[in-house]
Scaffold this motif. Structure first.
Motif: not given
Length: 248
Positions: A130-148
């Protein structure tokens, strides 16, 4: 006739969002076809999807569990920040520019959903977990910006992101996806309401029917054993709507 279109679109979008995402592929075109301006239509579709996300999450409540390197609390916090950023970006985007961007956003969402499992499998075959915490957080942030910014394909994007950060149980992913989608939609909707972007005459019928569709979709999805066919169906819906928006 307008009411029938809204109810049908709400039911279909609620069911799709609960199952794997892509419901806005139906509700957004329906609103635009009924004459709602593009940016307002996207804001209204986002608001109207919220009840369906909530009922869908309830339907998957027994399947959710934490996977990967990020805690659920961290995922929720990161997603909240990203959603607000995306909603503010939509408010300042002109309608014509938004319509020019939409097909590319749909294409991105559909492609990631279709090939997300293969990408994750390739990473694991090379010895990666699984991706590390930093990469995982970046992925979630990017998708959340997209979703907003754009609710269309949000569920597909979230599922792709979950798969890449270490999630494997599709039903559990669907449950968490609905919880996060509800959170993102709520934050975005508050922003859109304050900006006066919601078309309330369309939102009421769409919201109520989406709520029913969300519960029905979650109940039906948990009985599906061929998840590969489910993924193929959602990919086909995304591809069809992507082509339709490019040709518009």
């Amino acid at each position: 006739m307008e009411l029938l279109i809204l109810v049908a679109a709400g039911l279909a979008s609620g069911m799709l969002n609960a199952v794997a995402g892509g419901g806005t592929f139906i509700s957004l075109p329906a609103l635009i076809w009924l004459g709602v301006p593009p940016v307002s239509a996207n804001a209204t579709a986002t608001f109207s999807a919220l009840p369906g996300y909530l009922t869908g999450a309830w339907g998957f409540r027994r399947d959710m569990q934490a996977e990967g390197t990020l805690s659920l609390r961290a995922i929720v916090a990161i997603a909240s920040i990203g959603s607000l950023i995306g909603a503010l970006l939509l408010i300042v985007t002109p309608g014509e520019a938004f319509m020019a961007i939409v097909p590319w956003l749909l294409l991105l969402a559909t492609t990631l959903f279709a090939f997300g499992p293969r990408i994750l499998a390739a990473i694991r075959n090379r010895g990666g977990g699984p991706a590390g915490a930093g990469l995982s957080g970046t992925a979630i942030l990017a998708v959340a910006i997209y979703g907003g910014y754009f609710n269309g394909g949000l569920g597909i994007m979230l599922l792709a992101a979950f798969g890449m950060i270490g999630y494997v149980n599709l039903h559990g992913m669907n449950g968490l996806k609905n919880v996060l989608s509800a959170l993102l939609s709520m934050i975005s909707s508050i922003t859109f309401i304050l900006a006066g972007l919601i078309s309330w005459e369309h939102a009421v019928a769409l919201s109520l029917s989406a709520a029913l569709g969300g519960y029905l979709g979650a109940t039906f999805s948990r009985r599906i054993t061929r998840l590969d066919l489910l993924r193929l169906f959602i990919t086909a819906v995304g591809a069809a709507m992507t082509v339709a928006f490019f040709l518009r």
